[in-house]
Design a protein around this motif. Structure first.
Motif, mmCIF file in Angstrom:
data_model
loop_
_atom_site.group_PDB
_atom_site.id
_atom_site.type_symbol
_atom_site.label_atom_id
_atom_site.label_comp_id
_atom_site.label_asym_id
_atom_site.label_seq_id
_atom_site.Cartn_x
_atom_site.Cartn_y
_atom_site.Cartn_z
ATOM 1 N N LEU A 32 5.926 3.618 -8.887
ATOM 2 C CA LEU A 32 5.119 2.411 -8.839
ATOM 3 C C LEU A 32 5.856 1.272 -8.150
ATOM 4 O O LEU A 32 5.235 0.322 -7.674
ATOM 5 C CB LEU A 32 4.708 1.977 -10.254
ATOM 6 N N GLY A 33 7.180 1.347 -8.108
ATOM 7 C CA GLY A 33 7.971 0.330 -7.430
ATOM 8 C C GLY A 33 9.028 -0.262 -8.348
ATOM 9 O O GLY A 33 9.262 0.210 -9.467
ATOM 10 N N LYS A 61 -4.482 0.559 -4.730
ATOM 11 C CA LYS A 61 -5.453 1.637 -4.860
ATOM 12 C C LYS A 61 -6.817 1.197 -4.357
ATOM 13 O O LYS A 61 -7.557 1.980 -3.723
ATOM 14 C CB LYS A 61 -5.534 2.086 -6.322
ATOM 15 N N SER A 62 -7.199 -0.051 -4.615
ATOM 16 C CA SER A 62 -8.481 -0.561 -4.130
ATOM 17 C C SER A 62 -8.492 -0.671 -2.609
ATOM 18 O O SER A 62 -9.552 -0.624 -1.979
ATOM 19 C CB SER A 62 -8.771 -1.930 -4.756
ATOM 20 N N GLU A 63 -7.310 -0.825 -2.004
ATOM 21 C CA GLU A 63 -7.197 -0.892 -0.546
ATOM 22 C C GLU A 63 -7.065 0.485 0.096
ATOM 23 O O GLU A 63 -6.932 0.589 1.314
ATOM 24 C CB GLU A 63 -5.985 -1.753 -0.171
ATOM 25 N N GLY A 64 -7.101 1.530 -0.723
ATOM 26 C CA GLY A 64 -7.032 2.892 -0.194
ATOM 27 C C GLY A 64 -5.625 3.445 -0.080
ATOM 28 O O GLY A 64 -5.434 4.543 0.455
ATOM 29 N N ILE A 67 -0.203 6.060 -4.331
ATOM 30 C CA ILE A 67 1.113 5.835 -4.922
ATOM 31 C C ILE A 67 2.077 6.872 -4.361
ATOM 32 O O ILE A 67 1.802 8.076 -4.416
ATOM 33 C CB ILE A 67 1.045 5.936 -6.453
ATOM 34 N N PRO A 68 3.201 6.459 -3.813
ATOM 35 C CA PRO A 68 4.127 7.437 -3.225
ATOM 36 C C PRO A 68 4.767 8.334 -4.281
ATOM 37 O O PRO A 68 5.087 7.891 -5.391
ATOM 38 C CB PRO A 68 5.170 6.551 -2.530
ATOM 39 N N LYS A 69 4.943 9.580 -3.912
ATOM 40 C CA LYS A 69 5.620 10.533 -4.791
ATOM 41 C C LYS A 69 7.100 10.569 -4.452
ATOM 42 O O LYS A 69 7.480 10.469 -3.286
ATOM 43 C CB LYS A 69 5.006 11.923 -4.639
ATOM 44 N N VAL A 70 7.933 10.724 -5.466
ATOM 45 C CA VAL A 70 9.373 10.768 -5.275
ATOM 46 C C VAL A 70 9.961 11.909 -6.101
ATOM 47 O O VAL A 70 9.308 12.465 -6.995
ATOM 48 C CB VAL A 70 10.052 9.435 -5.677
ATOM 49 N N GLU A 71 11.193 12.227 -5.775
ATOM 50 C CA GLU A 71 11.958 13.205 -6.553
ATOM 51 C C GLU A 71 13.126 12.481 -7.207
ATOM 52 O O GLU A 71 13.863 11.735 -6.541
ATOM 53 C CB GLU A 71 12.470 14.337 -5.665
#
Length: 291
Positions: A32-33, A61-64, A67-71
């Motif tokens: 999420l940051g 999310k409303s802007e399309g 959420i980036p996925k990370v390891e």
């Protein structure tokens, strides 16, 4: 929303000590940051950070945006945040800089930790979303803390300095890898520009110089001697030769010889006409003689 990690000797952890001390435990999550916080720990501190980053996530999310996925790679040296496909290290949070870790009891998908940034010395709260492993990840980070503390006691504090040196070298390696990636991108851009330049200056795109045998109108100059050779062929056949001057006098435009009454044979006309023609021929001869 808090989890205190116990360092009791009889504590049962999820992973073997070798897995965390010699290797790492990987997890996949959504990032999420991170956001700056005023305190290095505290339930209310992380709660406000999670609320802030959740709100930012809903806007994205409303802007399309997804959420980036990370390891996550967890070991006694810290928590690394990597891009899953390229394995590029985005953040390297050293364990001795992590001051707080917790999972959300109201939203079991959310977990977070606070880490002091090595460059700015600011406390940053990192927030993640994991559907099934939020609690397990916080326990794994707790186990890494427990093993690191035991090593600290066994080494009398020397192990901490060693880890700091290793962390500094890892940071240097990370910076060099980032610089190397930037240089590769620049080289790739230069190769593309060079390829475009070569295509624009290739013979296919260049202007063909005019031949010296043509005039300014691209026409072949007239030459009486080479006129016949300068006429282009049609359908692979050579045009008929131009008749000579003598041949033009002997034949008319229909291809027949012109009429000459004085060159005709004597038997071609009646006797009275022939006698007049003979007289005209003699007069013609006398006239040419006096001339």
């Amino acid at each position: 929303m808090n989890r205190a990690f116990s360092r009791k000797k009889d504590k049962t952890w999820m992973h073997t000590p070798e897995a965390l001390s010699k290797h790492f435990i990987p997890y996949n999550a959504k990032f999420l940051g991170s956001t700056e916080v005023e305190q290095p720990k505290g339930t209310e501190v992380v709660r406000d950070a999670v609320r802030k980053l959740k709100f930012a996530r809903h806007i994205k999310k409303s802007e399309g945006q997804k959420i980036p996925k990370v390891e996550l790679q967890i070991s006694i040296y810290g928590v690394k945040i990597l891009e899953p496909k390229t394995k590029e290290v985005q953040h390297n949070c050293q364990l001795h800089r992590i001051s707080f870790c917790a999972d959300d009891k109201t939203d079991k998908r959310i977990f977070t930790f606070i880490c002091k940034d090595s460059e700015s010395n600011k406390h940053l709260c990192y927030v993640f979303d994991s559907e099934k492993c939020a609690e397990e990840i916080t326990l794994t980070i707790g186990q890494a803390f427990d093993l690191a503390y035991r090593k600290f006691l066994e080494s009398g504090g020397k192990d901490v300095e060693t880890r700091k040196q290793i962390a500094g070298l890892q940071k240097r390696i990370q910076d060099l890898e980032k610089e190397n990636m930037e240089l590769k991108n620049k080289v790739h851009d230069l190769e593309n520009k060079l390829r475009i330049t070569q295509v624009s200056t290739s013979p296919a795109g260049s202007v063909t110089p005019k031949s010296s045998s043509t005039d300014i109108f691209d026409m072949i100059p007239f030459s009486p001697v080479s006129h016949q050779s300068s006429i282009p062929t049609r359908n692979g056949t050579q045009p008929p030769p131009v008749p000579s001057r003598s041949a033009e006098i002997k034949r008319d435009l229909f291809g027949a010889e012109p009429f000459d009454p004085f060159n005709c044979g004597a038997g071609d006309f009646p006797p009275d006409i022939q006698s007049k023609l003979d007289e005209m021929q003699r007069q013609r001869w006398r006239g040419s003689k006096w001339d």
